[in-house]
Each structure stands twice: as C-alpha cells, then as structure tokens.
Design a protein around this motif. Structure first.
Motif, PDB file in Angstrom:
ATOM      1  N   THR A 122       0.842  -1.199   0.000  1.00 32.47           N
ATOM      2  CA  THR A 122       0.000   0.000   0.000  1.00 32.47           C
ATOM      3  C   THR A 122       0.873   1.244   0.000  1.00 32.47           C
ATOM      4  N   ARG A 123       0.235   2.331  -0.353  1.00 29.28           N
ATOM      5  CA  ARG A 123       0.844   3.653  -0.325  1.00 29.28           C
ATOM      6  C   ARG A 123      -0.225   4.623   0.137  1.00 29.28           C
ATOM      7  N   ALA A 124       0.186   5.643   0.888  1.00 25.50           N
ATOM      8  CA  ALA A 124      -0.787   6.630   1.353  1.00 25.50           C
ATOM      9  C   ALA A 124      -0.706   7.866   0.463  1.00 25.50           C
ATOM     10  N   ARG A 125      -1.840   8.548   0.286  1.00 27.91           N
ATOM     11  CA  ARG A 125      -1.853   9.811  -0.459  1.00 27.91           C
ATOM     12  C   ARG A 125      -1.926  10.911   0.587  1.00 27.91           C
ATOM     13  N   ILE A 126      -0.861  11.679   0.652  1.00 32.62           N
ATOM     14  CA  ILE A 126      -0.666  12.552   1.820  1.00 32.62           C
ATOM     15  C   ILE A 126      -0.369  13.990   1.381  1.00 32.62           C
ATOM     16  N   VAL A 127      -0.104  14.827   2.374  1.00 37.15           N
ATOM     17  CA  VAL A 127       0.243  16.223   2.094  1.00 37.15           C
ATOM     18  C   VAL A 127       1.749  16.415   2.248  1.00 37.15           C
ATOM     19  N   TYR A 128       2.345  17.037   1.241  1.00 32.94           N
ATOM     20  CA  TYR A 128       3.708  17.533   1.366  1.00 32.94           C
ATOM     21  C   TYR A 128       3.590  19.005   1.762  1.00 32.94           C
ATOM     22  N   ASN A 217       1.756  10.905  -3.297  1.00 34.95           N
ATOM     23  CA  ASN A 217       1.913   9.601  -2.658  1.00 34.95           C
ATOM     24  C   ASN A 217       3.191   9.576  -1.826  1.00 34.95           C
ATOM     25  N   THR A 218       3.130   8.821  -0.741  1.00 33.48           N
ATOM     26  CA  THR A 218       4.252   8.772   0.208  1.00 33.48           C
ATOM     27  C   THR A 218       5.583   8.390  -0.419  1.00 33.48           C
ATOM     28  N   TYR A 219       5.574   7.372  -1.304  1.00 37.94           N
ATOM     29  CA  TYR A 219       6.854   6.815  -1.744  1.00 37.94           C
ATOM     30  C   TYR A 219       7.676   7.800  -2.560  1.00 37.94           C
ATOM     31  N   TYR A 220       7.024   8.849  -3.101  1.00 33.40           N
ATOM     32  CA  TYR A 220       7.802   9.818  -3.880  1.00 33.40           C
ATOM     33  C   TYR A 220       8.820  10.547  -3.013  1.00 33.40           C
ATOM     34  N   MET A 221       8.568  10.636  -1.713  1.00 34.68           N
ATOM     35  CA  MET A 221       9.562  11.224  -0.818  1.00 34.68           C
ATOM     36  C   MET A 221      10.844  10.400  -0.889  1.00 34.68           C
ATOM     37  N   GLY A 222      10.707   9.076  -0.802  1.00 30.97           N
ATOM     38  CA  GLY A 222      11.881   8.202  -0.895  1.00 30.97           C
ATOM     39  C   GLY A 222      12.565   8.317  -2.236  1.00 30.97           C
ATOM     40  N   ILE A 239       6.330  15.395   5.418  1.00 33.14           N
ATOM     41  CA  ILE A 239       5.115  14.618   5.145  1.00 33.14           C
ATOM     42  C   ILE A 239       4.121  14.809   6.272  1.00 33.14           C
ATOM     43  N   VAL A 240       2.899  15.117   5.893  1.00 26.86           N
ATOM     44  CA  VAL A 240       1.803  15.186   6.858  1.00 26.86           C
ATOM     45  C   VAL A 240       0.775  14.142   6.446  1.00 26.86           C
ATOM     46  N   PHE A 241       0.327  13.344   7.388  1.00 25.61           N
ATOM     47  CA  PHE A 241      -0.710  12.351   7.088  1.00 25.61           C
ATOM     48  C   PHE A 241      -2.073  12.937   7.453  1.00 25.61           C
ATOM     49  N   GLY A 305      10.221   6.412   9.441  1.00 22.30           N
ATOM     50  CA  GLY A 305      10.555   7.718   9.986  1.00 22.30           C
ATOM     51  C   GLY A 305       9.551   8.810   9.620  1.00 22.30           C
ATOM     52  N   TRP A 306       8.732   8.570   8.608  1.00 27.47           N
ATOM     53  CA  TRP A 306       7.729   9.572   8.215  1.00 27.47           C
ATOM     54  C   TRP A 306       6.569   9.603   9.196  1.00 27.47           C
TER      55      TRP A 306
END
Ligand code: FE
Length: 339
Positions: A122-128, A217-222, A239-241, A305-306
């Motif tokens: 899974t991946r979360a759709r979050i706020v940068y 999406n979260t993984y773009y941070m990585g 990252i803010v969830f 860590g996020w």
C-alpha cells in the motif's frame, strides 16, 4: 518439486526424443517498473527454477489482453491503483484464485473476496508541506484543503489522474457526491496554478516557492531523496498524514491478478504465493518505499521515519465502484482549469 518434475521430463525426453522439453515459466504483464520487480522475480527463479518473463506496459493492458484473447501468453498482471486492477477484472480478463497461502498472507481488506485480485503493498496519499511556510499541525484533514485560508497555496497534479480520482472517490464515500463536489471546487479555488506535472513536480514547485502544500503519494519522498537533483525538493517539505474528518488516511494498493487465459496456472499461483510471503512483501515494498501488508511486516526504516497513520477504512472496491462518479464531478467542476 519443480526441479524433480523437470528431471522427470528430461528423462522422458531422452527416451522418446520426439517431445520437446518445455521450460517452466510464468509470464507477467506489468504496469510496474522493471527495476521494482526484478529483485523478486530473480529470487523466485532461484528458489523454484521457474523463469519469469515480464512485459512492461505503460498503458493499454486491458486492450492488449482483450486482443490476445485465449491465446494470450500472460499469466499474471501487476499494477498499482485499485481502479486499474478492477478494470482488468471488470473486463472479464481475470480468474478467481483460491489459495490458503494468499488468504493467510494478505489481510481481507486488501484482496477481492472472490480472489480476482490481491493487494501486495500500500501507499498513502498525503500532504507535502513546506518546512518554512507551513506550521506543524496546520494541516490535519483532507477537507481542510478546501478552506479559503489556503488560497493560492496548493499545487496538485491533474484531477483526472488515477491517484486523485481514487482520493475523490473516497471523498464521495465519506461526504456524498455533493460534498465531494464542494470539496473539489474549494480545492480548485486554492490552487496556486492549474494542475500540471506529476506528484514530484508539485514538491519541486513548493521548493521553488510557487506553493506551500501539495498532495502526493508517500513513496515519492523516498524516490526524491534517492535522486541527486530532487533531494533539495524533498528537503524543503515534510510529510503530513491528513485524515478524513470521519475516517483515516487515504491509501491505495499495488496488486496482482491471474489472467483468465493463463497458460501456466500452477507457476502463476506459485509466483503469487511467493509474492504474498511476508519476506517478498518487504522486498517489494522497500524497493519503492511502500508499505507491506502482511501481519508482522515493516516498511523500510526511512518510511517508518515519516510517522504512523491509520488507513482509511473505506473499502477498496468502493473506491473502484465510485471511480466513474469521481471522474465525472472532477470534469464538471473543471478542476484542471485551476483557479
Ligand atoms: Fe506513482
């Protein structure tokens, strides 16, 4: 077991000569990048002797499978996004898979009750959020992104992109179509620019000072942190969830399904079961900074860590079912015209 079977075949072939030895194989059509899949398929081949042939597609999987019909070489499809998985199912191109291993490894909310598809990560759709211009705690909900205090401060990719359509589908489930339409209208009114580019391009825009928050999406941070040019973009945000006011954080899946015409069903099932194992899920998830879903599995340390979050409990099939409505209201409010 497969090795034994192969030597038996070889022995038979040596006697009769006529029958050609057919290599054990499994064929995959994948929307996912080859480099994400290679570590897994290599490990599977090493363990079983079954070759995995991957055809990477960027579009048109349903059309291709339809055109090939019963003669399709494909055994499995790999894709992200529940609506893309569902599109293959709805077209009648998959088959039901019954497996105690899959059912034990994959939590019920991440697989089709009829076994037509199985989630793997899974991946979360979050706020940068800009580290400099957005305070801790300033963003807490998706609904809040429509508040006028964000006017001119938000960047986002096209509203018709699958990731955003799934988010809008979840908004419909939580607040009804009218509520979702109001939200989209409010969000559009807060955009710093008309939607353009991918999720990473929005973070770049925050880094460049064009906007203060984006949805991605979260993984773009990585991925950004692993890219020399993009690391600065990543360093400019945190990252803010967010959650829905009456729910959790929006998640989507990557998954697998067996094709209706699969010529190598036993091998295909063996690969599916292998992919569902906690060890393989972690390899797969870590390769793309995603979240494995089996009990007891952990995301990569960077991803941990996020922070932690509670996944929204809207059923994934509901998201797929609402896709058409979400797309329609996105077009009705002319979301991609921007502010
Ligand atoms: Fe993506």
């Amino acid at each position: 077991m497969f090795l034994k079977l192969r030597s038996a075949l070889l022995a038979t072939a040596a006697v009769t000569v006529a029958a050609p030895v057919v290599a054990e194989e499994v064929n995959v059509y994948s929307y996912r990048q080859p480099e994400l899949i290679a570590p897994l398929t290599d490990a599977f081949t090493a363990q079983t002797g079954i070759d995995v042939n991957v055809v990477h597609l960027s579009d048109g999987m349903v059309e291709r499978l339809q055109a090939e019909g019963d003669r399709s070489p494909a055994d499995l499809v790999f894709t992200v996004d529940i609506s893309r998985l569902n599109a293959v199912v709805e077209a009648g191109l998959t088959q039901s898979v019954e497996s105690d291993v899959l059912n034990a490894n994959i939590p019920a909310q991440y697989r089709d009750p009829d076994g037509q598809w199985f989630g793997l990560t899974t991946r979360a759709r979050i706020v940068y959020a800009s580290r400099d211009r957005v305070a801790d705690g300033e963003v807490t909900t998706y609904e809040d992104l429509a508040d006028p205090r964000w006017e001119g401060r938000i960047c986002i990719r096209s509203g018709t992109n699958a990731y955003n359509v799934a988010l809008t589908s979840a908004m419909i489930e939580h607040h009804g179509e009218e509520g979702a339409r109001e939200w989209l209208t409010g969000l559009r009114g807060n955009l710093a620019r008309a939607p353009e580019g991918n999720d990473r391009a929005q973070v770049k825009a925050i880094w460049a000072g064009e906007c203060d928050i984006s949805i991605g999406n979260t993984y773009y941070m990585g991925k950004m942190l692993s890219n020399e040019e993009q690391r600065e973009w990543a360093d400019s945000v945190r990252i803010v969830f967010p959650t829905f006011e009456n729910g959790g954080t929006h998640v989507n899946v990557s998954g697998v399904a067996m094709t209706a015409a699969s010529p190598n069903q036993d091998n295909a099932l063996a690969l599916m079961e292998f992919l569902s194992s906690p060890e393989a899920q972690e390899i797969y998830a870590h390769a793309n900074f995603e979240y494995p879903i089996a009990d007891g599995t952990e995301p990569a340390e960077l991803v941990q860590g996020w922070g932690e979050f509670t996944a929204d409990d809207v059923n994934l099939m509901t998201l797929a079912r609402l896709r058409g409505d979400a797309l329609r209201i996105t077009e009705e409010v002319d979301f991609d015209a921007g502010n």
